[in-house]
Write a protein that holds these residues in place. Structure first.
Motif, short mmCIF file in Angstrom:
data_model
loop_
_atom_site.label_atom_id
_atom_site.label_comp_id
_atom_site.label_asym_id
_atom_site.label_seq_id
_atom_site.Cartn_x
_atom_site.Cartn_y
_atom_site.Cartn_z
N ARG A 90 0.85 -1.32 -0.07
CA ARG A 90 0.01 0.07 -0.11
C ARG A 90 0.83 1.37 0.07
O ARG A 90 0.62 2.09 -0.95
CB ARG A 90 -1.01 -0.07 1.28
N MET A 125 2.39 2.02 -3.25
CA MET A 125 1.27 2.41 -4.14
C MET A 125 0.86 4.15 -3.76
O MET A 125 0.92 4.89 -4.71
CB MET A 125 0.09 1.79 -4.13
N VAL A 126 0.75 4.24 -2.57
CA VAL A 126 0.27 5.44 -2.03
C VAL A 126 1.39 6.74 -2.16
O VAL A 126 1.12 7.75 -2.51
CB VAL A 126 -0.69 5.67 -0.75
N TYR A 127 2.51 6.27 -1.69
CA TYR A 127 3.71 7.14 -1.71
C TYR A 127 4.84 6.87 -2.24
O TYR A 127 6.02 6.64 -1.81
CB TYR A 127 3.96 7.30 -0.06
N LYS A 136 7.77 9.35 -1.79
CA LYS A 136 7.99 9.76 -0.61
C LYS A 136 9.25 8.88 -0.03
O LYS A 136 9.32 7.94 -0.18
CB LYS A 136 6.66 9.60 0.27
#
Lengths: 544, 544
Positions: free
Chosen positions: A28, A31-33, A36
Motif C-alpha cells: 500500500r 502505491m500511495v507514496y 515519498k
C-alpha cells in the motif's frame, strides 16, 4: 437470520476475506507514496517504490536460492536498510525471518542457526568474525550472503555472495507469496532464556499485522512521522515497528550504532518525531556532553521506553530536552509492546514526583491486546486490585506468540490455562494499571538486553576455584542494571583468586555484556532448605 | 521448521487467539478511562464506566427477552446515547444490530422488520408514528421498546416497555457474549435501493473491528478527540465510528438533528475535533447565517466527507471557517469508508483550484482495505492508469460485507470474481488514485456519447449563484438522452439567474454535447443521508 446455520452466500470468499499480513502495508505505501522518503541511512535516501522493489527482489532471490515457504532465513545485522528490507523480503518469499541478536557469542549463534534449521544467513560485514566462528561449529551450515555495508569495519566478509549481487539475482516483478492462512509463521525470535538454551518464539502474520496497527494507534504514527531506529530490529522485530512505520508510510531513519551525538544530529536534521529505546538510551541522551546535544524546534519527540521504569529524574531530564516519554511493557513472547502506561489528563497537574510514580507503571493493555490480569500463583485467580498483592502478570490476545519452536513443554507451560504467563511479578492497582515489582525469573536487563543470571552462574561454576555462585542485578545509572556476582570459593582457594581473575574467566566464556561488573566474595545467604536467597543479595548489590 | 505440517504446540489456543470484535473496545475503554467523558447529549454526561454498565444491562435485557444469538434486534432512533449503547448492547447479547433509516416510510420499515425477522424493536418516541404504522402491517411484529428521549416530540409512544425500564430488567454484572467465530454477524444494514426492495447487507465482527481501527488511523483519532455525530448512526453503522471513537476512549457528542446553529455551538463549547458528514452538511455550515456561526480556537476541526466530491468553493469555505476536509469513499457494502484521498505533502503548495482537483478524488484504499482497482466491464481486467479510461471501481478486503441476507443472486453478482463490484464508474489516475465519474446508472448517453453527470455538475457548482446541482438523463427523440439540470440557487440569488445564463455558463466550460438542454430551478429531493435522489429527478425529467 440465524448464524448457527450460516447460508452459503454469507460464507468467506476472495472478495471479503484476505489473510491479515504486514506485507500489505508495504504494497500500500509503495502505491500511495511511491516517491515519498521511506528510508534514510547516512547520505542514503530510498523511496517507498524503491523499498518495495528491493524487498520483492529479495523475496524472489530467496525463493530462487531454494528456500521454501515455512523455512527459516536468519539475519545477523544492525539497524540498516537491509535489515528493514528483510522484514518484507523474507516473509514475501513465504519464509520465516529469524533476526539474531548481534551481541551474542558464536556458540549461541550456532545453536540458533541449528535449532531454527536456518537455510540462509544474511550477515553484516561488521559481524563476520562471530558469524564465521558460529558457522564453523555447524555440520550443515546455511548458505551465507554478506552485506557490504559502507559503515562496516573492513574485516574479511564471510560467505560467497554479496547482498547486492544476491538481490540482483531476484526479479522485482515477481509477485510475492502472501500467506494462505494468517496463522502462518512470519518470524522466529530467540529469547535469552533463563535456563539452558534460548527458546525460539514463533510469530504469525495475523499477530504481526495487528500489533503493528496497535503501535500506530498507541504511538500516534502518521504519514508525516519520522521514526529513528534506536531500538534494535532484532529485538522482537524492533517491537514490530518495521511494519508499523511502513503501515502509515512514515519515514524510517536507520541507525547502525547507538551514539548520542548521531542521535541528536538525526533528530535535528531529519526532524525525527518518534523513537523507542531501552532506558540506557535515555540515560545516554541525558548524560551526553553538552557539545553533542542539539536543540530541535519541530515539536516534542515521542519516546517509548520499556524494560525498567523511567525514574522521575529521567522523565524530567528528557522533558527538558524536548522529549515526551511513554512507558511500555512487553516481551518477546508477545511481539514486544503489549501494555502501556496510558496517559490520564489529570496527571498533567501532578507534581513531578507523583506524576513519575504514575508514569512508571506498566499500565494497561494496548487496543490490540485483549486482556491483562495479575494471577495469584496458588489459586490461579486474579489478585485483588489493591496495588499491593503480588501475582504473575498474564496476557491474552492475538499478539501472543504461537509458541516455542520444537519445545512443546515450554509452550504448554507458558500458554497454559488460557493465558501467557509472563513470569513477571506484578501488582494490580485500583485503577487496573499493572506495576511490575520483580522478575520471577531473575532476569537482569542491561542496556535493554536480557541476561539470564543462571547462564552467568553456570560459567562461574566452571571456574576451578569457585564453589558457589549467584548472580543478581545491580542498579546502574548507565545500563539500567548490570550483573553482580556473589561467589564462595572452594576451601583452600581463598586468596588465590581475584575479582579480575573471575572477570577474565567470564570474558572467555560469555558475551561481553553478560560479564559481571562486580564480584563479591563470601558465603551466600540461604533458606533452611538450602536455596540461595537472591532477594537478600539484590539488597546487598544495591548498597555496593 | 515447516508450516506445511504445523506442530500441535504452535496451534491456536485461548491464550493466543481471540476472535476480533469491537466489543473489546468498550471493555478496554471502560477499564482504562472509567471516569472519562464518553458521551455528551445536551446537558447529559456519561462516563465510559457508565456506558459499559448500561450496554451490559442492555445485552442482558435482550437475552432476557428471549432474543437468541444470531437473531436480529432493530433500532429506529436518532443519534442519541441509546443508539450508541445499542452498538454494544445488541452484539453483546450475540444478536445482530439492524439500525433503520429514520426517514423511511412505514411500508419500507415494515418490509425491513419482516425480511430481517426482527425479534425486538427499539424505537425513539419521536418516531412512534411511522413505527406504529409499520408494525400494523406485520403478521408477527417484534417486541417493541420505546425510548422516552427528553428531546422527542410528545407523541404517544408505541410498545409496552420504556427503554429505561427494559434496561433495568438486565443485569450489568452478566458478562456479555463475545463471538466464538469472528465471522459471526454483528450488523444488518439495508441499502436504500434505487430499484425494488432494499437489500440487507450483513457485517461481521472481524470487519467491524478492523474498519474501526482503520478509521482511527486514517482520521487520526486519539483519546483526547471529541467526535460530533453529524453522520447518522443508521448509515453503515455511522461508518463504524461508534466503535472507532470508543476504541481510543475519545468522546462522543450526540446530535439528534442536523442543525447548523447547534453544530457550531457544540464545536465551540464541547471543543469538537472530528466530525463526518455528507456534502449537504458542509453546505449547510457554509451557508449558515452569520448569527449562528461560531468561531473556535482549539485548532482545526477534521471533517471527513463522502458521497460527492467537495468542490473547491466548499473546500475553501470550510477552511476559512477552521475546518480541514478529507474526502472519503465508501458504501454500505464495505462498512462505510474504504478509500480516502490520502494527502500528499506537495499539494500544500498548489493553488486552490488545482488542490481541489486533487482532493476531489476518491483516492486510495485505507490501510484496512486490501486492494482497489478499476475494472474494464468487457474484459474484467484493470483499465490503464491514464485518468481517462472508464471502468467499474472494485474493492477486496476484510471490510467487504459477508453478503446480502437471503439474496444469493445479488450476493453472487456483487462479490463475483474476487471483487466487490461497487457499480461506480471511475478512472484510475497515473498516481493510482481513483476518481469516480458517475454511478453506472447515472451516465447519460446522448447521440451515442457518454456524458458523466458529475462532470456537468462540477461546472454548475462553479457558477457563483448555484448552491446545489444535479444532472440526469432526459429522454430525447433525436439524441436518445440529453442532460437535464436541476439547480438550487444560493439564498438571495433567486431571480438573479435565468436558464439561459446557466446554459451560457456551461457553454464556456463544457463540450457542446454535454451542455444541459433543460434547466429546472428548485429544491432537490434527498435521501435521509443527504444523497440527492436522482431517480426522483429522472422521473421528473421524463415528464418535462
Amino acid at each position: 437470520m440465524d448464524d448457527s446455520a450460516p447460508s452459503a452466500e454469507l460464507a468467506k470468499r476472495r472478495a471479503n476475506f484476505v489473510p491479515l499480513t504486514p506485507l500489505d502495508f508495504l504494497r500500500r505505501s509503495a502505491m500511495v507514496y511511491p516517491d515519498k522518503m521511506a528510508v534514510v541511512y547516512g547520505p542514503l535516501r530510498r523511496s517507498w517504490a524503491e523499498v518495495e522493489r528491493r524487498a520483492k527482489s529479495l523475496a524472489s532471490a530467496i525463493a530462487g536460492a531454494g528456500v521454501r515457504p515455512g523455512e527459516v532465513v536468519s539475519v545477523l545485522a544492525f539497524n540498516t536498510p537491509t535489515m528493514l528490507e528483510a522484514h518484507f523480503g523474507v516473509p514475501g518469499a513465504g519464509a520465516v525471518l529469524n533476526a539474531i541478536n548481534t551481541r551474542l557469542d558464536a556458540p549461541t549463534v550456532a545453536f540458533i542457526l541449528e535449532h531454527a534449521e536456518s537455510r540462509l544467513l544474511l550477515v553484516d560485514r561488521g559481524l563476520s568474525t562471530v558469524a564465521r566462528a558460529a558457522l564453523e561449529r555447524l555440520a550443515n551450515p546455511p548458505c551465507v550472503v554478506w552485506i557490504d555495508d559502507p559503515h562496516a569495519q573492513a574485516v574479511d566478509p564471510v560467505g560467497d555472495t554479496e547482498y547486492e549481487d544476491f538481490l540482483a539475482s531476484g526479479d522485482p516483478a515477481q509477485p510475492w507469496r502472501t500467506p494462505e492462512d494468517e496463522w502462518e509463521s512470519i518470524a522466529l525470535n530467540y529469547t535469552s532464556g533463563t535456563t539452558g538454551n534460548p527458546k525460539g518464539v514463533v510469530y504469525h502474520h495475523r499477530g504481526a499485522h495487528l500489533n503493528a496497527l496497535g503501535n500506530v494507534i498507541t504511538f500516534g504514527l502518521q504519514p508525516d512521522s519520522v521514526y529513528l531506529w534506536t531500538l534494535p530490529m532484532f529485538h522482537c522485530n524492533g517491537w514490530t515497528y518495521p511494519w508499523a512505520v511502513t503501515a502509515v508510510g512514515a519515514t524510517h531513519v536507520c541507525l547502525r550504532t547507538v551514539d548520542p551525538a548521531e542521535i541528536f544530529r538525526l533528530i535535528a536534521e531529519e526532524k525525527v518525531t518518534h523513537l523507542c529505546g531501552a532506558p540506557v538510551v535515555l540515560t545516554m541522551l541525558i548524560h551526553a556532553p553538552d557539545a553533542v546535544k542539539r536543540r530541535f524546534d519541530h515539536g516534542p519527540v515521542q519516546v517509548a521506553t520499556g524494560g525498567a521504569a523511567p525514574p522521575s529524574a529521567v522523565i524530567a531530564g528528557m522533558e527538558r530536552m524536548g522529549f515526551r516519554l511513554t512507558h511500555l511493557y512487553g516481551m518477546t513472547e508477545c511481539y514486544g509492546p503489549s501494555t502501556g502506561c496510558a496517559w490520564q489528563e489529570e496527571w498533567a497537574d501532578l507534581p513531578l514526583e507523583e506524576r513519575a510514580v504514575k508514569m512508571a507503571r506498566q499500565g494497561v493493555p494496548n487496543v490490540t491486546m485483549s486482556e491483562q490480569t495479575v494471577l495469584d500463583p496458588d489459586t490461579g485467580r486474579e489478585v485483588p486490585a489493591d496495588g499491593e498483592t503480588l501475582g504473575e502478570l498474564a496476557l491474552r490476545g492475538n499478539t501472543v506468540m504461537k509458541g516455542y519452536l520444537k519445545n512443546a513443554g515450554a509452550t504448554e507451560d507458558a500458554l497454559r490455562d488460557g493465558w501467557l504467563h509472563t513470569g513477571d511479578l506484578a501488582v494490580l492497582h485500583p485503577d487496573r494499571y499493572v506495576e511490575i515489582k520483580d522478575r520471577a525469573k531473575d532476569i537482569i536487563i542491561s542496556g535493554g538486553e536480557n541476561i539470564a543470571s543462571l547462564e552467568v552462574e553456570e560459567v562461574l561454576y566452571k571456574h576451578p576455584h569457585v564453589m558457589e555462585a549467584a548472580v543478581v542485578a545491580r542498579p546502574d545509572a548507565k545500563w539500567g542494571e548490570t550483573p553482580c556476582a556473589f561467589v564462595t570459593l572452594k576451601p583452600g582457594s581463598e586468596g588465590l583468586v581475584t575479582e579480575a581473575d573471575i572477570v577474565a574467566f567470564c570474558r572467555d566464556n560469555l558475551a561481553h555484556y553478560k560479564i559481571p561488573r562486580t564480584v563479591v566474595f563470601g558465603a551466600l545467604p540461604k533458606t533452611s532448605t538450602g536455596k540461595i536467597q537472591k532477594f537478600v543479595l539484590r539488597d546487598q548489590a544495591k548498597g555496593l
